[in-house]
Design a protein around this motif. Structure first.
Motif, PDB file in Angstrom:
ATOM      1  N   SER A 321       0.853  -1.134   0.154  1.00 43.25           N
ATOM      2  CA  SER A 321      -0.053   0.108  -0.231  1.00 43.25           C
ATOM      3  C   SER A 321       1.151   1.270  -0.061  1.00 43.25           C
ATOM      4  CB  SER A 321      -1.182  -0.205   1.326  1.00 43.25           C
ATOM      5  OG  SER A 321       0.101   0.510   2.592  1.00 43.25           O
ATOM      6  N   GLU A 322       0.309   1.835  -0.723  1.00 46.61           N
ATOM      7  CA  GLU A 322       0.994   3.351  -0.765  1.00 46.61           C
ATOM      8  C   GLU A 322       1.452   4.044   0.752  1.00 46.61           C
ATOM      9  OE1 GLU A 322       3.216   6.487  -2.620  1.00 46.61           O
ATOM     10  OE2 GLU A 322       2.086   4.751  -3.679  1.00 46.61           O
ATOM     11  N   GLU A 323       0.462   3.930   1.417  1.00 46.88           N
ATOM     12  CA  GLU A 323      -0.032   4.505   2.945  1.00 46.88           C
ATOM     13  C   GLU A 323       1.351   4.047   3.644  1.00 46.88           C
ATOM     14  OE1 GLU A 323      -4.472   3.822   2.003  1.00 46.88           O
ATOM     15  OE2 GLU A 323      -2.580   2.745   1.585  1.00 46.88           O
ATOM     16  N   GLY A 324       1.601   2.144   3.541  1.00 48.28           N
ATOM     17  CA  GLY A 324       2.595   1.719   4.551  1.00 48.28           C
ATOM     18  C   GLY A 324       3.721   2.209   3.696  1.00 48.28           C
ATOM     19  N   TYR A 325       4.084   2.391   2.683  1.00 42.21           N
ATOM     20  CA  TYR A 325       5.118   2.944   1.742  1.00 42.21           C
ATOM     21  C   TYR A 325       5.927   3.701   2.451  1.00 42.21           C
ATOM     22  CZ  TYR A 325       8.925   3.948  -1.322  1.00 42.21           C
ATOM     23  OH  TYR A 325       9.476   4.094  -2.128  1.00 42.21           O
ATOM     24  N   GLN A 326       4.850   4.880   2.255  1.00 41.85           N
ATOM     25  CA  GLN A 326       4.983   6.565   3.435  1.00 41.85           C
ATOM     26  C   GLN A 326       5.739   6.382   4.247  1.00 41.85           C
ATOM     27  OE1 GLN A 326       5.502   9.064   0.835  1.00 41.85           O
ATOM     28  NE2 GLN A 326       5.251   7.582  -0.975  1.00 41.85           N
ATOM     29  N   PRO A 371       0.129  14.563   3.704  1.00 41.84           N
ATOM     30  CA  PRO A 371       0.342  15.536   2.965  1.00 41.84           C
ATOM     31  C   PRO A 371       0.287  16.138   1.743  1.00 41.84           C
ATOM     32  CG  PRO A 371       1.699  13.496   2.611  1.00 41.84           C
ATOM     33  CD  PRO A 371      -0.331  13.137   2.947  1.00 41.84           C
ATOM     34  N   ARG A 372       0.599  17.430   2.222  1.00 43.96           N
ATOM     35  CA  ARG A 372       0.192  18.430   1.047  1.00 43.96           C
ATOM     36  C   ARG A 372       0.393  18.009  -0.338  1.00 43.96           C
ATOM     37  NH1 ARG A 372       3.132  23.653   1.700  1.00 43.96           N
ATOM     38  NH2 ARG A 372       4.436  22.974   0.645  1.00 43.96           N
ATOM     39  N   GLY A 373      -1.169  18.211  -1.358  1.00 42.76           N
ATOM     40  CA  GLY A 373      -0.787  17.637  -2.693  1.00 42.76           C
ATOM     41  C   GLY A 373      -1.353  16.017  -3.217  1.00 42.76           C
ATOM     42  N   LYS A 374      -1.506  15.248  -2.106  1.00 44.71           N
ATOM     43  CA  LYS A 374      -2.116  14.089  -1.939  1.00 44.71           C
ATOM     44  C   LYS A 374      -2.891  13.356  -1.227  1.00 44.71           C
ATOM     45  CE  LYS A 374       2.912  13.136  -3.140  1.00 44.71           C
ATOM     46  NZ  LYS A 374       3.178  12.497  -3.830  1.00 44.71           N
ATOM     47  N   TRP A 376      -3.706  10.375  -0.475  1.00 51.96           N
ATOM     48  CA  TRP A 376      -3.848   9.332   1.068  1.00 51.96           C
ATOM     49  C   TRP A 376      -3.601  10.066   1.597  1.00 51.96           C
ATOM     50  CZ3 TRP A 376       0.754   9.854   2.242  1.00 51.96           C
ATOM     51  CH2 TRP A 376       1.968  10.214   0.847  1.00 51.96           C
ATOM     52  N   TYR A 377      -4.142   9.538   2.921  1.00 45.17           N
ATOM     53  CA  TYR A 377      -3.701   9.728   4.494  1.00 45.17           C
ATOM     54  C   TYR A 377      -2.309   9.220   4.999  1.00 45.17           C
ATOM     55  CZ  TYR A 377      -8.127  11.334   4.124  1.00 45.17           C
ATOM     56  OH  TYR A 377      -9.156  12.598   3.552  1.00 45.17           O
ATOM     57  N   LEU A 378      -1.279   9.326   5.762  1.00 41.93           N
ATOM     58  CA  LEU A 378      -0.281   9.096   6.776  1.00 41.93           C
ATOM     59  C   LEU A 378      -0.908   8.225   7.488  1.00 41.93           C
ATOM     60  CD1 LEU A 378       2.130  11.682   6.564  1.00 41.93           C
ATOM     61  CD2 LEU A 378       2.349   9.498   4.607  1.00 41.93           C
ATOM     62  N   THR A 379      -1.756   8.951   8.143  1.00 44.39           N
ATOM     63  CA  THR A 379      -3.243   8.042   8.984  1.00 44.39           C
ATOM     64  C   THR A 379      -4.551   8.420   8.656  1.00 44.39           C
ATOM     65  OG1 THR A 379      -2.714   7.324  11.418  1.00 44.39           O
ATOM     66  CG2 THR A 379      -2.314   9.765  10.502  1.00 44.39           C
ATOM     67  N   ARG A 380      -5.183   7.285   9.852  1.00 43.63           N
ATOM     68  CA  ARG A 380      -6.803   7.317   9.005  1.00 43.63           C
ATOM     69  C   ARG A 380      -7.671   6.795  10.144  1.00 43.63           C
ATOM     70  NH1 ARG A 380      -9.432   6.961   3.390  1.00 43.63           N
ATOM     71  NH2 ARG A 380     -11.859   5.736   4.339  1.00 43.63           N
ATOM     72  N   ARG A 381      -7.801   7.347  10.344  1.00 43.45           N
ATOM     73  CA  ARG A 381      -8.315   6.582  12.032  1.00 43.45           C
ATOM     74  C   ARG A 381      -9.960   7.737  11.918  1.00 43.45           C
ATOM     75  NH1 ARG A 381      -5.464   6.903  17.804  1.00 43.45           N
ATOM     76  NH2 ARG A 381      -6.865   5.005  17.857  1.00 43.45           N
ATOM     77  N   LEU A 382     -11.118   6.371  11.539  1.00 49.57           N
ATOM     78  CA  LEU A 382     -12.973   6.678  12.181  1.00 49.57           C
ATOM     79  C   LEU A 382     -13.343   6.444  12.504  1.00 49.57           C
ATOM     80  CD1 LEU A 382     -12.634   7.120   7.651  1.00 49.57           C
ATOM     81  CD2 LEU A 382     -12.871   9.629   9.567  1.00 49.57           C
ATOM     82  N   ALA A 383     -14.855   6.316  12.664  1.00 53.82           N
ATOM     83  CA  ALA A 383     -14.749   5.812  13.415  1.00 53.82           C
ATOM     84  C   ALA A 383     -16.220   4.457  12.544  1.00 53.82           C
ATOM     85  CB  ALA A 383     -16.581   6.357  14.264  1.00 53.82           C
ATOM     86  N   PRO A 425       9.284  25.835   0.463  1.00 55.29           N
ATOM     87  CA  PRO A 425      10.095  25.017   0.530  1.00 55.29           C
ATOM     88  C   PRO A 425       9.562  24.130   1.799  1.00 55.29           C
ATOM     89  CG  PRO A 425      10.274  27.454   0.646  1.00 55.29           C
ATOM     90  CD  PRO A 425       9.609  27.214  -0.342  1.00 55.29           C
ATOM     91  N   SER A 426       8.412  24.537   1.609  1.00 58.56           N
ATOM     92  CA  SER A 426       7.912  24.188   3.516  1.00 58.56           C
ATOM     93  C   SER A 426       7.470  22.331   3.571  1.00 58.56           C
ATOM     94  CB  SER A 426       7.030  25.220   3.587  1.00 58.56           C
ATOM     95  OG  SER A 426       5.901  25.076   2.949  1.00 58.56           O
ATOM     96  N   LEU A 427       7.341  22.389   4.680  1.00 55.99           N
ATOM     97  CA  LEU A 427       6.596  20.604   4.886  1.00 55.99           C
ATOM     98  C   LEU A 427       5.652  20.965   6.025  1.00 55.99           C
ATOM     99  CD1 LEU A 427       9.741  19.073   6.320  1.00 55.99           C
ATOM    100  CD2 LEU A 427       9.231  19.679   4.569  1.00 55.99           C
ATOM    101  N   ALA A 428       4.585  20.246   4.884  1.00 54.08           N
ATOM    102  CA  ALA A 428       2.806  20.718   5.275  1.00 54.08           C
ATOM    103  C   ALA A 428       2.163  19.508   4.756  1.00 54.08           C
ATOM    104  CB  ALA A 428       2.601  21.817   4.592  1.00 54.08           C
ATOM    105  N   TYR A 429       1.304  19.405   5.827  1.00 58.01           N
ATOM    106  CA  TYR A 429      -0.077  18.490   6.028  1.00 58.01           C
ATOM    107  C   TYR A 429      -1.059  18.876   6.266  1.00 58.01           C
ATOM    108  CZ  TYR A 429       1.125  17.246  11.101  1.00 58.01           C
ATOM    109  OH  TYR A 429       1.752  17.615  11.568  1.00 58.01           O
ATOM    110  N   ALA A 430      -2.368  18.268   5.917  1.00 57.41           N
ATOM    111  CA  ALA A 430      -3.406  18.513   6.911  1.00 57.41           C
ATOM    112  C   ALA A 430      -4.003  17.613   8.028  1.00 57.41           C
ATOM    113  CB  ALA A 430      -4.458  18.700   5.997  1.00 57.41           C
ATOM    114  N   MET A 431      -4.484  18.370   9.234  1.00 53.34           N
ATOM    115  CA  MET A 431      -4.705  17.539  10.201  1.00 53.34           C
ATOM    116  C   MET A 431      -6.106  17.516  10.320  1.00 53.34           C
ATOM    117  SD  MET A 431      -2.942  18.183  14.195  1.00 53.34           S
ATOM    118  CE  MET A 431      -4.110  19.124  13.868  1.00 53.34           C
TER     119      MET A 431
END
Length: 532
Positions: A321-326, A371-374, A376-383, A425-431
């Motif tokens: 999975s892309e999530e696991g690899y990233q 991550p910005r522009g992706k 998929w999620y680096l982490t995903r926790r949903l009910a 140049p920034s490192l960014a992600y949506a939370m």
């Protein structure tokens, strides 16, 4: 060695019978070379899968980071009989490069192709892992270009399922490996490992179930090969998902947790049925992580973890999975680490319940980071995917349960090499943070309980941005802005010295002042990761 690009040793998971061991032995990478062209976007299995090409972790590590395998002319370089080929000028290049991918093929001897068809014990697999690391060390140190002495050798261990228990047995049990080799392990990454055993129908698999080594996942048996039987770490809680002090630091451990049981087809779906909701089809979510423990046996430090809507294995499995690899590559090679906690200051009940006693409610905390522009999620926790963090109303209001109001959510690693927009140049992600409760219940002794419909107490997405300095050694600029607010909720200057030598805590407040409502802070613990 070219830090942080150390050799990666893959350790595969459980094979139930001789046929599965034969299949493993016939694969040059024991399954880690498998890719995927589909992924599930929602927990609804009736929704058509979406197309997303993932070429396999082995291929991506080669194309993205310059890693290569250790096979040459059909031979395994790790074989003691292997000799480097002779060049046209008569010279030989001994050893292997630091950016090598090694697969621990511990099931070869248990297959009918190369062995007697009989599986061995976890203890023996752990000793074999120790021997393999020693062989890799010797080969890396033998190559002059690596310029590394044996005492300075480092490697990474990446494991799926039971492979993670083999790794932990080697690291934790002093009788199962060489101490200097344990110290050479720099980081450990596990996919879907049952760190606290496997439960079916709510019960841990019994110790007497020795057929096909299923009792490897019994907690009493695990305590034995993990070397914690009789220690306070085990006797106090009967948990085996704790890393005792002085074994391996939890801060260097990452657990990738799957939350999609619906796509796990093993045993014609019986496995996912017996493991139940809140699992990847085999391993329950609550059993798939580890914590660092103190000498008394208290869990004090969570290992880094992330959640993905993926099953234990298969087409929609967590390894391919892309999530696991990233998460893997950011954990191994990233620049910045962000541990994410939620501190809840207080909750407000619906107006009809204010001032009432004996109120019961379950608060579900959902969290997503991308991550910005992706896509998929680096982490995903949903009910809906059975993976939120949960707290009861009593835990959030009782002064005696104050420690339960600080909730570990996930860890995100950021990498300069993974930036999407090179002009920015920034490192960014949506939370994204959602807090909701399905309903409220007022318990009455002699009358029917009263129920009140719940709802989301808070829903918003914050953009987390870290801007690296233009001049080396100066401070990073940190901002966090909720989309529902016009200005940044948090700002900080993170100096290079702070990031390299310690941790910087940044608080991002959030509040819903209505009734029902909630107030608290997202606590981001930011630190430098890897050398430089």
């Amino acid at each position: 060695m070219d830090a942080p690009y150390f050799p990666i040793i893959y350790v595969r998971g459980y094979a139930m019978n001789a046929g599965e061991r034969d299949e493993t032995a016939a694969d040059p990478f024991c399954g880690f070379n498998l890719g995927s062209t589909t992924y599930r976007a929602t927990p609804d299995r009736h929704t058509p899968p979406k197309k997303f090409i993932f070429e396999s972790p082995v291929l991506r590590l080669g194309s993205d980071h310059g890693y290569r395998d250790i096979y040459e002319n059909g031979l395994d370089i790790l074989d003691p009989d292997w000799a480097p080929p002779v060049a046209h000028d008569g010279t030989q290049e001994p050893g292997i490069g630091a950016r090598s991918i090694v697969v621990y093929r511990y099931y070869d001897e248990g297959s009918r192709l190369f062995g007697d068809g009989q599986a061995d014990t976890i203890e023996q697999y752990a000793r074999g892992l120790s021997d393999l690391i020693g062989r890799v060390r010797d080969l890396v140190c033998a190559r002059p270009a690596n310029a590394v002495a044996p005492a300075d050798f480092r490697c990474y261990l990446v494991a799926h399922s039971m492979g993670g228990l083999v790794v932990r047995a080697f690291l934790q049990n002093p009788d199962l490996g060489d101490k200097p080799l344990r110290k050479s392990v720099d980081k450990v990454f596990t996919y879907g490992t049952p760190h606290n055993g496997i439960d079916m129908l709510g019960l841990n698999v019994p110790k007497w179930m020795g057929a096909n080594d299923i009792n490897n996942f019994n907690r009493e048996r695990m305590a034995g090969y993990l070397g914690i039987a009789g220690s306070p770490v085990y006797t106090r809680s009967q948990r085996v998902d704790l890393l005792p002090p002085s074994t391996f630091p939890a801060s260097r451990f990452f657990c990738m947790v799957g939350t999609n049981r619906g796509d796990y087809e093993v045993a014609m779906g019986l496995s996912r049925t017996f493991s139940g909701h809140g699992s990847d089809g085999l391993v329950r979510i609550e059993n798939a992580t580890v914590w660092g423990a103190n000498a008394k046996g208290d869990a004090v430090e969570p290992a880094a973890c992330a959640y993905a809507y993926r099953s234990h294995s298969g087409t929609y499995g967590i390894v391919n999975s892309e999530e696991g690899y990233q998460n893997l590559t950011r954990f191994l090679f990233g620049d910045v680490r962000v541990d994410i906690w939620l501190d809840i200051d207080g909750v407000t009940l619906p107006e009809p319940l204010q001032g009432k006693s004996d109120i019961r409610a379950l608060y579900q905390i959902e969290f997503l980071a991308s991550p910005r522009g992706k896509r998929w999620y680096l982490t995903r926790r949903l009910a809906e995917e059975d993976s939120p963090a949960c707290r009861t109303h009593q835990e959030l209001t009782d002064p005696a349960a104050k420690d339960r109001r600080s909730i570990y959510l996930s860890t995100v690693f950021l990498s300069n090499s993974a930036r999407v927009n090179r002009e920015r140049p920034s490192l960014a992600y949506a939370m994204t943070l959602n807090v909701r409760t399905p309903d409220y219940q007022q318990v009455k002794s002699f009358w029917p309980d009263q129920h009140y419909e719940g709802n989301f107490l808070f829903r918003d997405t914050a953009v987390i941005e870290l801007v690296p300095p233009k001049v080396a050694g100066e401070a990073w600029q940190f901002t966090a802005t909720w989309q529902g607010q016009p200005v940044a909720s948090a700002r900080a200057d993170l100096s290079f010295k702070q990031l390299k030598q310690g941790k910087v805590q940044v608080l991002v407040p959030f509040e819903n002042a209505k009734s029902p409502g909630i107030k608290g802070k997202v606590r981001l613990i930011v630190s430098g990761w890897n050398e430089g």
